[in-house]
Structures are given as C-alpha cells and as structure tokens.
Design an enzyme around this catalytic site. Structure first.
Site, mmCIF file in Angstrom:
data_model
loop_
_atom_site.group_PDB
_atom_site.id
_atom_site.type_symbol
_atom_site.label_atom_id
_atom_site.label_comp_id
_atom_site.label_asym_id
_atom_site.label_seq_id
_atom_site.Cartn_x
_atom_site.Cartn_y
_atom_site.Cartn_z
ATOM 1 N N ALA A 1 0.841 -1.209 0.000
ATOM 2 C CA ALA A 1 0.000 0.000 0.000
ATOM 3 C C ALA A 1 0.866 1.244 0.000
ATOM 4 C CB ALA A 1 -0.914 0.010 1.229
ATOM 5 N N THR B 1 1.283 4.224 2.102
ATOM 6 C CA THR B 1 0.901 4.535 3.479
ATOM 7 C C THR B 1 1.398 5.896 3.958
ATOM 8 O OG1 THR B 1 2.850 3.344 4.289
ATOM 9 C CG2 THR B 1 0.775 2.104 4.147
ATOM 10 N N ASP C 1 -8.527 2.675 9.267
ATOM 11 C CA ASP C 1 -9.498 3.464 10.032
ATOM 12 C C ASP C 1 -9.714 4.837 9.411
ATOM 13 O OD1 ASP C 1 -6.766 3.942 10.718
ATOM 14 O OD2 ASP C 1 -7.376 5.011 12.526
ATOM 15 N N TYR D 1 -5.352 9.881 1.448
ATOM 16 C CA TYR D 1 -5.029 8.496 1.772
ATOM 17 C C TYR D 1 -6.302 7.698 2.046
ATOM 18 C CZ TYR D 1 -3.551 4.561 4.711
ATOM 19 O OH TYR D 1 -3.385 3.309 5.256
#
Length: 305
Positions: free
Chosen positions: A66, A68, A108, A131
């Site tokens: 990913a 990040t 989250d 993101y």
C-alpha cells in the site's frame, strides 16, 4: 493451496512471513518474483501484476502492499490511488475469474472521526484525506470485482523493526529532553504481528472449509487491538515500558498538545477506534488489549544495558 504475498518488505509483510513460519512452503513472495530480469513487481503496472498472477496462479492473494505515506498522499493522490485502488482492482478481477480469495488491508482513515463509539463495519465511511479516499476506493473496487474477499480494516499499526510510530518515539525520546505529542486523537495501537496472526487465522479457516461454507468467512472486518488511547497515551506507555527494560536510559518529559498545535497536510480523524466484534465472532478469536500487546513488542527489542 498457494498463497501470493504482495508487500513482504513492509512491516505487515515482514510480520506475515514471521507468523506463517517454515511450515507454509506454498507461499510466494511477490517481492522476490523475477519480473523482466529483476526482482519484484511494480504495483502501479497493471500488466506486470497480471503477469505475476498468471505465472503464480495463487489460490489466496494477501495484499499487504500500500501507499501509506498519509501526508504525502495529499500532493500525490493519483499515484497513491494507483497503488491503493487501481492495483486492488486488478487483483480482484483476476481473483474473480480464477475463484481465488483476496485478503486486502484497509484503514481506520476511511472514517471522518465524528463518532462517539467504536466504528462498526456497517458505519458509512467518510474519509477526510487523500489516503483515506484511495483506501476506500480500493475497498470498493475489490467488492465490485465480485471476487471472494476479506477486507481487514486496521489502525495505528506499528512494529519493533522498521519505520513505525514506536521507533519514532524511541528515537525522539533518546534525542530530546521533551517530546510533544498530540493528545486529542483517539485510536487503538495495533502491532503488525497481531494483524498478521489474524490474517493467518482467517486464511487458514477459509482454505480448510468446503467451498460452499467459505462465503460466511468473507466480507469486511475490523481488526485492531482492544481498548483505546491517544497518541500521547501511547507515547507515555512506550517510554515507560522502554525505560523499564533498559531500551531507553532515561525518560524525557512528554507534553500533550492539540492537533491544531501540530498541523499536517492531511487531516486526521479525531476518533478512529474500530470495533473488532465481527472478526472475533466469525473466527472465534479474541483481540487482546493494546497495552499487553505493546509490552510483548517491547520485549523483543534488545536493551541498551
């Protein structure tokens, strides 16, 4: 069954390799796959991803790869989307055609942080930064592909090795007499090893079930350590545990500050605690509390004295 791991060089990828152990020889490391005479595969190149999938023909695809860098995504959203969303779509489309399972890790940060209680899988996402938008787009692309999937949302991931919040705190505590940390954002610190164990548990359950029983194990799950704290509370716990073990020789002063006092390009949710009840129920796996998990992680770090 054969499992393909993407992102083995990251903190979750390293934890997955440690968790699976030597007894799982049917895992293929995408970062060691030879592509065009070199190691690795470019996640932004759809053709390279499809060639990798066609060559390895996995039954399970674990996507630990990913973008990040949350703040950097604000000025690189298109590139972040190619990794966090477009590549996931490629994985999903291939898996749908070949009846494979895709295990995809999300965040989250798909939520806005306005909740007053832990987020459930049924809560409506409303990402507040680039993101989060790209990660939500990846979730949606995987669902739309029709592939069998497990989307595992996690939060505040850290590990003892490699870049993470834990290592940043230990470095700052060693260098400074005072550390200023945000105290008005709440979440659940989750070690990469805990998430890796959850993935191993979930994929093991799926592969051992008859095909007609597998859909009950699929879908969206929240997977975090139990309990909640702030970045300030997490920092204090790290320093306290590190001093006790001799990882740090002294404890600096930790000063709580507000988000407004520490502006960043990306807006963070003030509250992003996730409820792991569905994962616990489906896989009969209780999530341990974040404080005990931190102690286990600190126990793996070699003391200075």
């Amino acid at each position: 069954m054969t499992t393909l791991l993407l992102g083995s060089a990251g903190q979750l990828g390293r934890a997955l390799q440690a968790a699976r152990g030597a007894s799982a020889p049917a895992w293929i490391d995408a970062d060691r796959h030879v592509e065009g005479g070199r190691l690795g595969v470019d996640a932004t190149d759809p053709l390279a991803l499809r060639r990798l999938l066609d060559d390895s023909r996995p039954d399970v695809i674990v996507n630990a790869s990913a973008w990040t860098a949350v703040d950097a995504a604000e000025s690189n959203e298109e590139l972040a989307a190619r990794i966090n969303a477009d590549a996931v779509q490629v994985l999903g489309e291939w898996a749908s055609r070949h009846e494979a399972l895709v295990v995809h890790v999300s965040t989250d940060y798909v939520f806005d942080g306005a909740s007053k209680r832990p987020y459930l899988e049924s809560d409506v996402p409303a990402p507040q930064n680039a993101y989060g938008r790209t990660k939500l787009a990846g979730e949606q692309a995987l669902v739309a592909s029709g592939a069998a999937h497990m989307i595992l949302r996690t939060a505040w991931l850290y590990s003892a090795d490699g870049p993470s919040f834990l290592q940043t705190v230990l470095r700052l505590a060693d260098e400074r007499d005072q550390v200023r940390i945000v105290a008005d954002q709440r979440g659940s610190p989750t070690p990469a090893s805990l998430l890796a164990d959850a993935i191993i548990t979930a994929t093991g359950a799926w592969t051992s079930r008859p095909a007609h029983d597998r859909p009950a194990l699929e879908g969206l799950f929240h997977v975090v350590a139990a309990g909640e704290t702030t970045w300030y509370g997490f920092t204090e716990a790290i320093i306290r545990g590190a001093v006790k073990r001799g990882i740090l020789l002294r404890a600096p002063t930790v000063e709580p500050i507000t988000t407004a006092e520490y502006p960043t390009p990306a807006r963070r949710p003030a509250y992003s605690v996730l409820d792991s009840s569905r994962f616990e129920s489906v896989f009969s796996r209780r999530m341990p509390d974040w404080e005990s998990q931190l102690q286990h992680v600190l126990d793996t770090i070699k003391p200075l004295i």
